[in-house]
Design a protein around this motif. Sequence first.
Motif, PDB file in Angstrom:
ATOM      1  N   HIS A 364      96.732  75.406  73.536  1.00 17.25           N
ATOM      2  CA  HIS A 364      96.642  76.189  74.762  1.00 17.25           C
ATOM      3  C   HIS A 364      95.423  75.880  75.618  1.00 17.25           C
ATOM      4  N   SER A 365      94.586  74.923  75.228  1.00 19.73           N
ATOM      5  CA  SER A 365      93.528  74.461  76.120  1.00 19.73           C
ATOM      6  C   SER A 365      94.165  73.551  77.165  1.00 19.73           C
ATOM      7  N   GLY A 366      93.849  73.755  78.415  1.00 19.47           N
ATOM      8  CA  GLY A 366      94.443  72.944  79.468  1.00 19.47           C
ATOM      9  C   GLY A 366      94.381  73.646  80.804  1.00 19.47           C
ATOM     10  N   THR A 367      95.198  73.183  81.746  1.00 20.65           N
ATOM     11  CA  THR A 367      95.177  73.718  83.103  1.00 20.65           C
ATOM     12  C   THR A 367      96.313  74.707  83.310  1.00 20.65           C
ATOM     13  N   TYR A 368      95.965  75.883  83.766  1.00 19.60           N
ATOM     14  CA  TYR A 368      96.948  76.899  84.123  1.00 19.60           C
ATOM     15  C   TYR A 368      96.995  76.984  85.650  1.00 19.60           C
ATOM     16  N   THR A 369      98.189  76.998  86.193  1.00 15.75           N
ATOM     17  CA  THR A 369      98.351  76.996  87.645  1.00 15.75           C
ATOM     18  C   THR A 369      99.142  78.211  88.090  1.00 15.75           C
ATOM     19  N   CYS A 370      98.576  78.919  89.039  1.00 14.40           N
ATOM     20  CA  CYS A 370      99.264  80.058  89.641  1.00 14.40           C
ATOM     21  C   CYS A 370      99.668  79.673  91.054  1.00 14.40           C
ATOM     22  N   GLU A 371     100.953  79.753  91.345  1.00 14.77           N
ATOM     23  CA  GLU A 371     101.459  79.479  92.693  1.00 14.77           C
ATOM     24  C   GLU A 371     102.045  80.770  93.249  1.00 14.77           C
ATOM     25  N   SER A 372     101.487  81.217  94.348  1.00 15.78           N
ATOM     26  CA  SER A 372     101.917  82.462  94.969  1.00 15.78           C
ATOM     27  C   SER A 372     102.154  82.210  96.447  1.00 15.78           C
ATOM     28  N   SER A 373     103.256  82.727  96.973  1.00 16.07           N
ATOM     29  CA  SER A 373     103.567  82.428  98.375  1.00 16.07           C
ATOM     30  C   SER A 373     104.172  83.629  99.073  1.00 16.07           C
ATOM     31  N   THR A 374     103.851  83.726 100.350  1.00 16.53           N
ATOM     32  CA  THR A 374     104.466  84.716 101.233  1.00 16.53           C
ATOM     33  C   THR A 374     105.119  83.936 102.366  1.00 16.53           C
ATOM     34  N   ALA A 375     105.487  84.633 103.423  1.00 18.09           N
ATOM     35  CA  ALA A 375     106.104  83.950 104.559  1.00 18.09           C
ATOM     36  C   ALA A 375     105.115  83.007 105.239  1.00 18.09           C
ATOM     37  N   HIS A 376     103.817  83.336 105.180  1.00 18.46           N
ATOM     38  CA  HIS A 376     102.835  82.565 105.935  1.00 18.46           C
ATOM     39  C   HIS A 376     101.736  81.956 105.072  1.00 18.46           C
ATOM     40  N   THR A 377     101.667  82.310 103.807  1.00 14.01           N
ATOM     41  CA  THR A 377     100.551  81.862 102.991  1.00 14.01           C
ATOM     42  C   THR A 377     101.028  81.381 101.635  1.00 14.01           C
TER      43      THR A 377
END
Length: 459
Positions: A364-377
């Motif tokens: 579990h060592s490594g890169t965690y990525t969170c992708e969050s999106s709205t209509a404009h961001t």
Amino acid sequence: MKLATRTLNFLAILPLILSKEIAITCFYSEDCVLPCQSTYHNIIHWYKGLKAVHSFYQGKDQLSYQDKEYKGRTSLPIPSKISEGNVSLLLKHTGIQDEGKYKCYAASDTLNEENFVDVSVEAPVKSVDITIRNDTVTCSTTGVYPEPTVLWSSDPPAKNPPYTYHNKTDERLLAVTSELKIGSTNDVYTYNCSIKNTNDKTLYTASLKQQEISVEDEVILPCPFTKNNSFIFTFSTTVLSYDSKNSKQQIHDEWKDKVNFSPEDGTVQLHNLNRDQMLTYTCKTTTAQYITTKQILQGNEDTFKCPVTKDQYYNITLVFDTTVLDYDSQTLKKTILDKWTKKITFPSEDSGAVQLSDLNQKQHSGTYTCESSTAHTRYIIHTKVTLKGVRAHATLAIVIPLLLATFVTIMVIIYVKKKELSCYKKKPADINSPPKTNPENENLTAQPISKDSNGTQVM
């Protein structure tokens, strides 16, 4: 005579002086109405330059001379609306080629009128992507028109100005790329890129943030989140990286017997995959234009191509993405990968904080990525997690009491053994004490001793 000629010339140009001109904006691929009102509606012609766009006379459409560019894409209001003075043109599926000045010509048997509509076409920004590669942060969007404005902000501040360029697509739209050189990459950084259409006040923003943390077996990772958006939380592992400039290729140790890569055409062959590896693979190619392709594998062997170019250097990164958590705030649907169910907690659906626990240092060592999106961001947060001394606190809490208990147990056993051994040791006889009686003969009666005439004991 000269006065009459001047008068006729004045009448000939009078319609052009009295004509109206308006400007409108149509949106790419959508239907658009070119407005025109006239009290004359026996004959109606719409033109763009010398091109016949639409004609109406003798009570019906006359399209035999219509330019092929507009075939099946134009219509006028129903006859009842035309008789009321509405001679507007409906232009369907608007394209960039439809930009320009249109003439609305309406006439009766004796009088005519001309109006003009200046049409501009806009393909608004719909999404913005942001990535980082070596010393360059790239912000991009595609399918836009006209060329938008790109704005940057960063922490730490960038020393160099961004370089922005665009390429035309087959539909005459633009793919816009803006690159920001940042020098050596810090462990912690934030880059924000905003893109907006020239006449639009709405900013579409992509944010990229990286932070590097070292933890034990529990961590809380941020993920920008509101009630109006959804986000995906992934754990990514780089499988393959290749740089065509120096022909340097690197394959992660655990993938060396599973990946074959052909730099000539970008072919990637995967084989001998286990069940956990039959998920999504993302191929990221960095050239003049950033390209990403994704492929979901169904079996334990597959072949696909990463985009490569022959006329310039390129970098390829093959990433194995495992979606850990997928949440949609509109439907309140939350999906967690089975093997992560007991490791992940989604405590705050307002802030998007994700809590991970019971982690394994190697896996579990490594890169965690969170992708969050709205209509404009769109937010992209990469968090590098280095697990150290995993579960050390829990191990000590268990091991130390266990060692103490073991020590006490051993000491008790030794003490008991010593007591048992002492019982077998013979103590020195006390000369003043009478001889001990044999317990086995305690109930026997003493018999007199017999002797013969010589004094010898007789048995």
